[in-house]
Design an enzyme around this catalytic site. Structure first.
Site, PDB file in Angstrom:
ATOM      1  N   SER A 192       6.781  16.225 -45.468  1.00  0.00           N
ATOM      2  CA  SER A 192       6.154  15.144 -46.222  1.00  0.00           C
ATOM      3  C   SER A 192       5.940  13.924 -45.335  1.00  0.00           C
ATOM      4  O   SER A 192       6.673  13.715 -44.360  1.00  0.00           O
ATOM      5  CB  SER A 192       7.064  14.758 -47.401  1.00  0.00           C
ATOM      6  OG  SER A 192       6.683  13.536 -47.983  1.00  0.00           O
ATOM      7  N   TYR A 202      14.751  11.690 -49.886  1.00  0.00           N
ATOM      8  CA  TYR A 202      13.812  12.808 -49.777  1.00  0.00           C
ATOM      9  C   TYR A 202      13.221  12.891 -48.374  1.00  0.00           C
ATOM     10  O   TYR A 202      13.186  13.958 -47.750  1.00  0.00           O
ATOM     11  CB  TYR A 202      12.704  12.628 -50.812  1.00  0.00           C
ATOM     12  CG  TYR A 202      11.621  13.690 -50.771  1.00  0.00           C
ATOM     13  CD1 TYR A 202      11.860  14.972 -51.254  1.00  0.00           C
ATOM     14  CD2 TYR A 202      10.348  13.386 -50.290  1.00  0.00           C
ATOM     15  CE1 TYR A 202      10.865  15.939 -51.238  1.00  0.00           C
ATOM     16  CE2 TYR A 202       9.346  14.339 -50.269  1.00  0.00           C
ATOM     17  CZ  TYR A 202       9.614  15.616 -50.750  1.00  0.00           C
ATOM     18  OH  TYR A 202       8.623  16.572 -50.728  1.00  0.00           O
ATOM     19  N   LYS A 209      13.701  15.937 -45.636  1.00  0.00           N
ATOM     20  CA  LYS A 209      12.576  16.648 -45.030  1.00  0.00           C
ATOM     21  C   LYS A 209      12.603  16.542 -43.508  1.00  0.00           C
ATOM     22  O   LYS A 209      12.260  17.492 -42.793  1.00  0.00           O
ATOM     23  CB  LYS A 209      11.250  16.103 -45.581  1.00  0.00           C
ATOM     24  CG  LYS A 209      10.950  16.523 -47.009  1.00  0.00           C
ATOM     25  CD  LYS A 209      10.773  18.024 -47.105  1.00  0.00           C
ATOM     26  CE  LYS A 209      10.315  18.471 -48.482  1.00  0.00           C
ATOM     27  NZ  LYS A 209      10.122  19.944 -48.548  1.00  0.00           N
TER      28      LYS A 209
END
Length: 319
Positions: free
Chosen positions: A122, A146, A150
């Site tokens: 991402s 997050y 990632k």
């Protein structure tokens, strides 16, 4: 060719599966069997080859063993806890996005098989003080759990590739819009919501200022990106085997203007601005534009414009 899609019950996973069924091949290689799995059993797809579907959890050892027993030539791993949910529930995000994923990658290593493993990262791996256009090899400084999760998996994928454990391939997807269906717990969910709900005659909330800029791509572009990544010749990806997918820089005001061109003034009136500082903080830390020179040189797809993205969704719901 045998293909495994983990996270096939999601929007991108479902579209990817349907695209492969329609084509009957990945690139020029015919598909002989496909396995679709997610935490909720994906809808079976009629195909000219065997399609297996079942519910599974990447955190479960027996489920991972079952996935590997399918002996896939290509594995698309799309399983993830999304950004807003990962920020709200640190333990869950780490369990799924890092620990379970890392264990599964190690399971592949121990199996002795060397499939192509396609993963999705991402733009949330970037954050903080960023240039107007982020270069391909800019430092990773995520400003969310997050994004951190990632980034960790990006490093793991690169290390497995370096050691020759399997053919790892990873892509940083832009924010995907317009996602059909219901809103999810991603911090970027509003990017679809401010288009999807008005075009369906429903009111929606805009939680960020209109001058907020986003790096976006359509669902179809995301699927094409994954297919292109899976069919590239071995060894052409940059060191670390992660490439930034191509997208468009659009402001919220750009999106609302395009919404009016496609859906009329009545659609825009259904968007109500209610500021959410948490969402603004997360989204505001993401890059607004990426160079993507490597992706362009490798022939990755890109959407034509935000208008074509919105018109594509409008055409879908009109069918």
């Amino acid at each position: 060719m045998r293909i495994l899609i983990i996270g096939a019950g999601g929007m991108i996973g479902g579209r990817l599966a349907q695209k492969l069924v329609d084509a009957g091949a990945l690139g020029e290689r015919p598909i002989s069997a496909m396995c679709l799995t997610d935490v909720v059993r994906p809808v079976p797809l009629p195909a000219n080859f065997n399609v297996e579907t079942y519910a599974s959890d990447l955190r479960n050892a027996k489920d991972r063993e079952k996935m590997l027993a399918f002996s896939a030539d290509v594995i698309f791993n799309l399983a993830a806890v999304v950004s807003g949910q990962a920020e709200a529930n640190y333990e869950l995000g780490m369990e799924v996005n890092v620990l379970a994923t890392a264990t599964f990658l190690n399971d592949i290593r121990l199996s002795g098989k060397k499939p192509i493993v396609v993963g999705t990262s991402s733009i949330a791996v970037y954050g903080g003080l960023l240039p107007d256009i982020v270069p391909d090899h800019f430092r990773l400084t995520p400003q969310s759990s997050y994004g951190t999760q990632k980034a960790i998996v990006e490093l793991l994928m690169g290390d497995h590739a370096r050691r020759g454990h399997f053919d790892a391939r990873n892509v940083r997807l832009p924010t995907i819009t317009v996602r059909p269906g219901k809103p999810n717990k991603a911090a970027s969910s509003f990017v679809s919501g401010i288009i999807r709900e008005p075009l369906n005659g429903q009111a929606t909330v805009l939680p960020v200022p209109q001058d907020t800029e986003m790096w976006v791509a359509s669902p179809d572009c995301a699927v094409k990106t994954l297919l292109h990544l899976a069919t590239l010749p071995a060894g052409v990806l940059p060191p670390g085997v992660t490439v930034s997918g191509r997208g468009l820089t659009v402001s919220v005001s750009d999106m609302l203007a395009a919404l009016e061109r496609v859906g009329g003034k009545q659609a825009v009136k259904l968007v109500h601005e209610i500021h959410d500082p948490t969402i603004s903080s997360i989204v505001g830390s993401w890059p607004k534009a990426l160079d993507c020179r490597e992706a362009a040189e490798l022939g990755f797809p890109i959407d034509e414009s935000v208008d074509t993205i919105i018109r594509a969704y409008s055409n879908e719901i009109a069918v």
